[in-house]
Write a protein that holds these residues in place. Structure first.
Motif, PDB file in Angstrom:
ATOM      1  N   TRP A   1       0.838  -1.211   0.000  1.00 20.81           N
ATOM      2  CA  TRP A   1       0.000   0.000   0.000  1.00 20.81           C
ATOM      3  C   TRP A   1       0.870   1.258   0.000  1.00 20.81           C
ATOM      4  CZ3 TRP A   1      -0.758   4.194   3.213  1.00 20.81           C
ATOM      5  CH2 TRP A   1      -1.886   4.973   2.944  1.00 20.81           C
TER       6      TRP A   1
ATOM      7  N   HIS B   1       1.320   4.351  -2.983  1.00 16.29           N
ATOM      8  CA  HIS B   1       0.909   5.725  -2.695  1.00 16.29           C
ATOM      9  C   HIS B   1       2.074   6.665  -2.402  1.00 16.29           C
ATOM     10  CE1 HIS B   1      -2.852   3.450  -2.013  1.00 16.29           C
ATOM     11  NE2 HIS B   1      -3.470   4.578  -2.317  1.00 16.29           N
TER      12      HIS B   1
ATOM     13  N   LEU C   1       1.026  -3.685  -3.862  1.00 25.25           N
ATOM     14  CA  LEU C   1      -0.046  -4.064  -2.939  1.00 25.25           C
ATOM     15  C   LEU C   1      -0.612  -5.428  -3.299  1.00 25.25           C
ATOM     16  CD1 LEU C   1      -1.964  -3.494  -0.624  1.00 25.25           C
ATOM     17  CD2 LEU C   1      -3.402  -2.177  -2.197  1.00 25.25           C
TER      18      LEU C   1
END
Length: 517
Positions: free
Chosen positions: A160, A164, A302
């Motif tokens: 994750w 990001h 992810l």
């Protein structure tokens, strides 16, 4: 006159959660970097060998300092050294987050290894001071579950973050976890020590670090330079000489740091070797799986983390169910069967092809986790139960040192085997020499070259070469697991757990009353 049994520390279960927070921090770090390595390889231009060093710099330092770390905790206070270790781990994480090239990442990982070496054995050595034999097995189970829980959460969280933020965020995420661990240790953990423990031997520590470093360096460099290269041969010879000097020095010491007497105890030795071989297999798998999932199957970071969950889920289920199964069938049967299951999973995984898809991979990953959990949890419990109380720090340090050596050699040896097989099978006949060298560094690099040069057949060749190498590595893992199964089946003491949950192996004696502060 009847002997008065000291009442158990009323804070012991709260203190256990302080240790859980520390173990979670290390659990995250065991797997979060593996998911980040393909991304880091692409952005930093890291070769397979450099990726191995980013993983192994932590493990080599961790293994080299594990024994002196246990002794430091025994002499100066286990809580103090735990907090110190977490602080050093925090410093290394900050350096890693701000690193701009491979060299700084390797340096940061080495600093984190210093901190991890203080945390891991001391978290384990505190348990005999907090819990009696009737509760120790349950406490070890909680600690094992905490460490295991960090393993599946690490890839998901790391994936994750990579989707990001920049890759340095996988280091920065350690900051809040370390803060929680330090706070919990300061307020919940009682201080314990053993002032009679031997002093830290700096010469032995240096011999351990240099010997392991030379061994790992030789294994990593051999696929590129060849085993006959003077540098590789010199590193191997140096490693043998340094480690032999370490053993000779420790055998002559009045209070050795490397307690050879513990290795003479069959219960400790066989359990420790079993756990080491299992760790060898797991470390190799966690190194080779993320590039397969990302580069070959095309998942993002992810998605890669999520697709490692079957193995972690199987591990957690087995770790939770290991104790009652051991109580019924005995540790020898459970450990042996767990290793056979692990070997079966590795042999099944070796049948993977570039076109197999994730479903088949998920199947053998799940079986791998189950086998690992049923093998390593009873083996760790049996080894720790064989330690006398006055050697809790040095003994648990020796146990974790052996496991980390297995991890370092697993990453170095299996990673080098994979790199050599991949490079030999990759078709670069249509590429310029410079592009061919780049493509041969890793499957991630080959995909980047294929994309830039508009050569889809190069990506297909890289996928096929990588999966072929992965299959051979899995065969080696399967053989290692079978060897461990034979070792456990032949030599592991066949003891059963007592009704209260204590191990039937010679338990640690109760700590003296004055050991508590």
């Amino acid at each position: 006159m009847a002997t008065v049994t000291p009442s158990p520390d009323p804070r012991r279960w709260w203190a256990l959660w302080a240790l859980v927070a520390s173990m979670l921090t290390l659990g995250f770090d065991m797997t979060i970097l593996n998911v980040a390595l393909p991304t880091m390889a692409g952005e930093l231009g890291a070769t397979t060998g450099e990726q191995q060093w980013m993983a192994d710099a932590y493990v080599v330092v961790f293994a080299a300092l594990m024994l002196p770390a246990g002794l430091l905790g025994d002499r100066f206070g286990r809580r103090l050294m735990l907090v110190t270790g977490l602080g050093i781990f925090l410093a290394g994480s900050l350096v890693g987050a701000l690193a701009g090239d491979v060299t700084w990442v390797v340096a940061a990982r080495a600093v984190m290894g210093v901190g991890g070496a203080l945390v891991m054995p001391l978290a384990l050595s505190v348990l005999p001071s907090l819990f009696g034999p009737d509760e120790r097995s349950k406490a070890i189970g909680v600690m094992s579950a905490a460490s295991a829980l960090g393993m599946p959460l690490g890839p998901i969280l790391g994936g994750w973050l990579l989707d990001h933020f920049w890759w340095g965020s996988v280091f920065l995420v350690n900051v809040p976890m370390v803060g929680i661990g330090i706070t919990a240790c300061l307020f919940l953990l009682p201080e314990t020590r053993d002032p009679a423990s031997p002093k830290v031997d700096m010469v032995s520590t240096a011999l351990t670090a240099a010997g392991l470093g030379a061994l790992v360096h030789a294994i990593i460099e051999a696929p590129t330079r060849g085993w006959g290269d003077p540098l590789v041969a010199g590193s191997l010879a140096g490693a043998v000489a340094l480690l032999a000097a370490l053993v000779l020095r420790e055998r002559r010491a009045a209070r050795p740091m490397l307690d050879m007497e513990l290795l003479g105890h069959r219960g400790f030795l066989v359990n420790a070797l079993t756990a080491t071989l299992v760790t060898f297999v797991l470390a190799g798998l966690l190194f080779l799986l993320p590039p397969y999932l990302q580069a070959v199957l095309g998942h993002d970071a992810l998605g890669t983390g999520l697709r490692l969950l079957p193995m972690m889920g199987g591990l957690l289920v087995a770790a939770r169910g290991a104790q009652p199964v051991v109580a019924r069938f005995g540790p020898r049967a459970v450990v042996t069967c767990g290793l056979v299951v692990l070997a079966f999973a590795a042999f099944l995984g070796s049948r993977t092809t570039a076109d197999s898809g994730y479903g088949f991979t998920a199947l053998w990953l799940t079986i791998t986790g189950i086998g690992f959990g049923f093998a390593v949890v009873p083996a760790m419990d049996g080894a720790l139960a064989a330690l006398p109380a006055d050697r809790a720090g040095s003994g648990s340090g020796l146990l974790m040192t052996l496991r980390q050596v297995g991890s370092a050699i697993g990453i170095a040896l299996l990673g080098s085997l994979l790199a050599g097989l991949y490079r030999d099978r990759l078709d670069v006949t249509a590429l310029p020499a410079r592009a061919a060298d780049t493509a041969g560094e890793s499957v991630v690099a080959a995909h980047l070259v294929a994309e830039r040069s508009g050569m889809p057949h190069l990506a297909a060749s890289a996928n096929s070469a990588y999966v072929h190498g992965m299959g051979v590595v899995l065969l080696v893992c399967g053989v290692a697991a079978l060897v461990a199964a034979l070792l456990a089946g032949a030599f592991l003491p066949d003891t059963r757990s007592a009704p209260g949950g204590a191990s039937g192996t010679p338990a640690m004696a109760e700590p003296e009353a004055d050991a508590r502060q």
